[in-house]
Design a protein around this motif. Structure first.
Motif, PDB file in Angstrom:
ATOM      1  N   PRO A   1      32.300  28.807  50.713  1.00 13.61           N
ATOM      2  CA  PRO A   1      32.505  29.131  49.489  1.00 13.61           C
ATOM      3  C   PRO A   1      31.174  29.762  48.898  1.00 13.61           C
ATOM      4  CG  PRO A   1      33.566  27.257  49.779  1.00 13.61           C
ATOM      5  CD  PRO A   1      32.909  27.313  50.970  1.00 13.61           C
ATOM      6  N   ALA A   2      31.314  30.869  48.202  1.00 18.68           N
ATOM      7  CA  ALA A   2      29.939  31.482  47.857  1.00 18.68           C
ATOM      8  C   ALA A   2      29.440  30.631  46.832  1.00 18.68           C
ATOM      9  CB  ALA A   2      30.494  32.892  47.062  1.00 18.68           C
ATOM     10  N   ASP A   3      29.879  29.806  45.981  1.00 20.21           N
ATOM     11  CA  ASP A   3      29.155  29.006  45.269  1.00 20.21           C
ATOM     12  C   ASP A   3      28.297  28.147  45.724  1.00 20.21           C
ATOM     13  OD1 ASP A   3      30.355  30.393  42.973  1.00 20.21           O
ATOM     14  OD2 ASP A   3      32.117  28.814  42.567  1.00 20.21           O
ATOM     15  N   THR A   4      29.019  27.334  46.866  1.00 20.85           N
ATOM     16  CA  THR A   4      28.175  26.713  47.637  1.00 20.85           C
ATOM     17  C   THR A   4      26.830  27.266  48.136  1.00 20.85           C
ATOM     18  OG1 THR A   4      30.039  25.546  48.233  1.00 20.85           O
ATOM     19  CG2 THR A   4      28.105  25.041  49.936  1.00 20.85           C
ATOM     20  N   LEU A   5      27.044  28.700  48.654  1.00 18.89           N
ATOM     21  CA  LEU A   5      25.915  29.265  49.306  1.00 18.89           C
ATOM     22  C   LEU A   5      24.700  29.814  47.896  1.00 18.89           C
ATOM     23  CD1 LEU A   5      27.700  31.434  51.738  1.00 18.89           C
ATOM     24  CD2 LEU A   5      26.412  29.264  52.217  1.00 18.89           C
TER      25      LEU A   5
ATOM     26  N   LYS B   1      24.084  27.842  45.518  1.00 20.70           N
ATOM     27  CA  LYS B   1      23.233  26.826  45.340  1.00 20.70           C
ATOM     28  C   LYS B   1      22.324  26.346  46.507  1.00 20.70           C
ATOM     29  CE  LYS B   1      26.072  24.168  41.790  1.00 20.70           C
ATOM     30  NZ  LYS B   1      26.527  22.627  41.538  1.00 20.70           N
ATOM     31  N   ALA B   2      22.755  26.722  47.573  1.00 16.64           N
ATOM     32  CA  ALA B   2      22.158  26.323  48.892  1.00 16.64           C
ATOM     33  C   ALA B   2      20.975  26.954  49.044  1.00 16.64           C
ATOM     34  CB  ALA B   2      23.028  26.262  50.306  1.00 16.64           C
ATOM     35  N   PHE B   3      20.988  28.478  48.539  1.00 15.21           N
ATOM     36  CA  PHE B   3      20.003  29.317  48.944  1.00 15.21           C
ATOM     37  C   PHE B   3      19.409  29.586  47.436  1.00 15.21           C
ATOM     38  CE2 PHE B   3      22.467  29.798  52.788  1.00 15.21           C
ATOM     39  CZ  PHE B   3      21.542  30.122  53.742  1.00 15.21           C
ATOM     40  N   GLN B   4      19.827  29.280  46.490  1.00 15.96           N
ATOM     41  CA  GLN B   4      19.305  29.720  45.158  1.00 15.96           C
ATOM     42  C   GLN B   4      18.938  30.978  45.045  1.00 15.96           C
ATOM     43  OE1 GLN B   4      18.166  26.832  42.744  1.00 15.96           O
ATOM     44  NE2 GLN B   4      19.688  26.058  44.104  1.00 15.96           N
ATOM     45  N   VAL B   5      20.115  31.774  45.443  1.00 19.68           N
ATOM     46  CA  VAL B   5      20.069  33.063  44.965  1.00 19.68           C
ATOM     47  C   VAL B   5      21.349  33.728  44.351  1.00 19.68           C
ATOM     48  CG1 VAL B   5      18.846  33.665  47.303  1.00 19.68           C
ATOM     49  CG2 VAL B   5      21.546  33.695  47.014  1.00 19.68           C
ATOM     50  N   ASP B   6      21.292  34.979  43.811  1.00 13.54           N
ATOM     51  CA  ASP B   6      22.355  35.602  42.957  1.00 13.54           C
ATOM     52  C   ASP B   6      23.837  35.644  43.809  1.00 13.54           C
ATOM     53  OD1 ASP B   6      23.732  38.309  42.148  1.00 13.54           O
ATOM     54  OD2 ASP B   6      23.076  36.870  40.187  1.00 13.54           O
ATOM     55  N   LYS B   7      24.969  35.433  43.110  1.00 10.56           N
ATOM     56  CA  LYS B   7      25.916  35.537  43.840  1.00 10.56           C
ATOM     57  C   LYS B   7      26.187  36.739  44.285  1.00 10.56           C
ATOM     58  CE  LYS B   7      31.142  34.481  43.351  1.00 10.56           C
ATOM     59  NZ  LYS B   7      31.493  35.820  43.929  1.00 10.56           N
ATOM     60  N   ASN B   8      25.921  37.933  43.558  1.00 10.58           N
ATOM     61  CA  ASN B   8      25.911  39.321  44.372  1.00 10.58           C
ATOM     62  C   ASN B   8      25.295  39.330  45.600  1.00 10.58           C
ATOM     63  OD1 ASN B   8      27.347  40.286  42.109  1.00 10.58           O
ATOM     64  ND2 ASN B   8      25.460  40.794  40.815  1.00 10.58           N
ATOM     65  N   LEU B   9      24.241  38.560  45.959  1.00  3.72           N
ATOM     66  CA  LEU B   9      23.898  38.826  47.003  1.00  3.72           C
ATOM     67  C   LEU B   9      24.527  37.999  48.125  1.00  3.72           C
ATOM     68  CD1 LEU B   9      21.182  39.438  48.682  1.00  3.72           C
ATOM     69  CD2 LEU B   9      19.964  37.541  47.886  1.00  3.72           C
TER      70      LEU B   9
ATOM     71  N   ASP C   1      27.536  37.662  48.189  1.00  5.66           N
ATOM     72  CA  ASP C   1      28.907  38.497  48.509  1.00  5.66           C
ATOM     73  C   ASP C   1      28.550  39.573  49.409  1.00  5.66           C
ATOM     74  OD1 ASP C   1      30.265  36.980  46.733  1.00  5.66           O
ATOM     75  OD2 ASP C   1      30.176  38.148  45.277  1.00  5.66           O
ATOM     76  N   TYR C   2      27.163  40.169  49.235  1.00  2.39           N
ATOM     77  CA  TYR C   2      26.865  41.262  49.885  1.00  2.39           C
ATOM     78  C   TYR C   2      26.474  40.849  51.364  1.00  2.39           C
ATOM     79  CZ  TYR C   2      23.363  44.490  52.087  1.00  2.39           C
ATOM     80  OH  TYR C   2      22.976  45.172  53.141  1.00  2.39           O
ATOM     81  N   LEU C   3      25.945  39.548  51.635  1.00  2.88           N
ATOM     82  CA  LEU C   3      25.709  39.122  52.945  1.00  2.88           C
ATOM     83  C   LEU C   3      26.804  38.729  53.721  1.00  2.88           C
ATOM     84  CD1 LEU C   3      22.464  36.983  52.215  1.00  2.88           C
ATOM     85  CD2 LEU C   3      22.617  39.097  53.396  1.00  2.88           C
ATOM     86  N   GLN C   4      27.799  38.093  52.957  1.00  2.00           N
ATOM     87  CA  GLN C   4      29.383  37.763  53.672  1.00  2.00           C
ATOM     88  C   GLN C   4      29.958  39.031  53.977  1.00  2.00           C
ATOM     89  OE1 GLN C   4      30.851  34.939  50.560  1.00  2.00           O
ATOM     90  NE2 GLN C   4      30.627  33.513  52.030  1.00  2.00           N
ATOM     91  N   LEU C   5      29.866  40.232  53.288  1.00  2.00           N
ATOM     92  CA  LEU C   5      30.464  41.224  53.815  1.00  2.00           C
ATOM     93  C   LEU C   5      29.893  41.785  54.858  1.00  2.00           C
ATOM     94  CD1 LEU C   5      31.243  43.242  50.504  1.00  2.00           C
ATOM     95  CD2 LEU C   5      32.879  42.404  51.970  1.00  2.00           C
ATOM     96  N   THR C   6      28.374  41.786  54.925  1.00  2.00           N
ATOM     97  CA  THR C   6      27.514  42.316  56.021  1.00  2.00           C
ATOM     98  C   THR C   6      28.007  41.508  57.339  1.00  2.00           C
ATOM     99  OG1 THR C   6      25.999  42.925  54.385  1.00  2.00           O
ATOM    100  CG2 THR C   6      25.469  42.642  56.883  1.00  2.00           C
ATOM    101  N   PHE C   7      27.906  40.459  57.246  1.00  2.00           N
ATOM    102  CA  PHE C   7      28.159  39.350  58.555  1.00  2.00           C
ATOM    103  C   PHE C   7      29.742  39.207  58.833  1.00  2.00           C
ATOM    104  CE2 PHE C   7      23.843  38.718  57.591  1.00  2.00           C
ATOM    105  CZ  PHE C   7      23.064  38.703  58.606  1.00  2.00           C
TER     106      PHE C   7
END
Length: 215
Positions: A193-197, A199-207, A209-215
């Motif tokens: 889940p993006a919300d988990t990531l 919080k885990a990485f302390q980054v914006d949700k847009n980033l 979402d981008y990384l999940q699409l990339t990988f």
């Protein structure tokens, strides 16, 4: 009595450590049988009378690989999947080719320690110790240098030269496995889940979402 208890505790600990890694074989060899449907911790054995020299041989590690990809590196493994004779023997091998400034991204071998030797070029290598220190232990290697990555720790390699580089690695498992950190975190199936990531990485949700699409 206390000494006796301590001795038994140490003996139990030693036994648990001894079985934490692949057990010693109980016969000369156990060549993997890919046609077997038996579900075992490893691979089922082929009938020894059917075993040939080719089951213990692998060719082509001298050939350069094509590194024209996003990472600029190619890993050519020689595990039990490529060399059936490795079954139960607790070792594996890999050739790694690097384009100039190519990387093998941070990853983990969950079942094997790796010792890497540089055959050509110059590499930056490193691994990160476990929590809470998370200390990066890193070194620049030249041709002929070797470096050890302890089992289960995140590690990486990077070509720091202007030419191609080649290394060879030995691993303490017939099937050491590999978990690439970025792929596992951002490319899991199903997605974490993006919300988990966030919080885990302390980054914006847009980033995320981008990384999940990339990988």
């Amino acid at each position: 009595m206390a000494n006796h208890t301590l001795f038994l505790s140490l003996l139990a600990l030693s036994c648990s450590l001894a079985i934490a890694y692949e057990p010693s074989p109980l016969q000369d060899f156990c060549v993997a049988d890919p046609s077997s449907s038996a579900f075992v911790n490893g691979r089922a054995c082929m009938d020894p009378k059917l075993v040939q020299a080719d089951h213990f041989s692998f060719s082509g590690l001298h050939l350069p690989r094509n590194t024209s990809n996003k990472l600029g590196s190619v890993v050519s493994p020689v595990t039990v999947a490529q060399l059936p004779g490795l079954n139960t023997l607790g070792i594996a091998l890999a050739r790694i080719d690097y384009a100039p400034w190519g990387v093998v991204p941070p990853h983990v071998h969950p079942r094997g320690t790796e010792i890497l030797t540089v055959l050509e070029g110059s590499l930056e290598v490193g691994f990160v110790t476990s929590n809470p220190e998370n200390r990066l232990i890193t070194k620049f290697l030249q041709m002929g240098d070797a470096f050890v990555f302890p089992v289960g720790l995140v590690h990486y390699q990077r070509n720091v030269g202007h030419g191609n580089a080649v290394s060879i690695s030995a691993l303490s498992s017939q099937n050491p496995g590999v978990i690439t950190v970025a792929n596992a975190v951002f490319g899991s199936n199903a997605p974490i889940p993006a919300d988990t990531l966030v919080k885990a990485f302390q980054v914006d949700k847009n980033l995320v979402d981008y990384l999940q699409l990339t990988f």
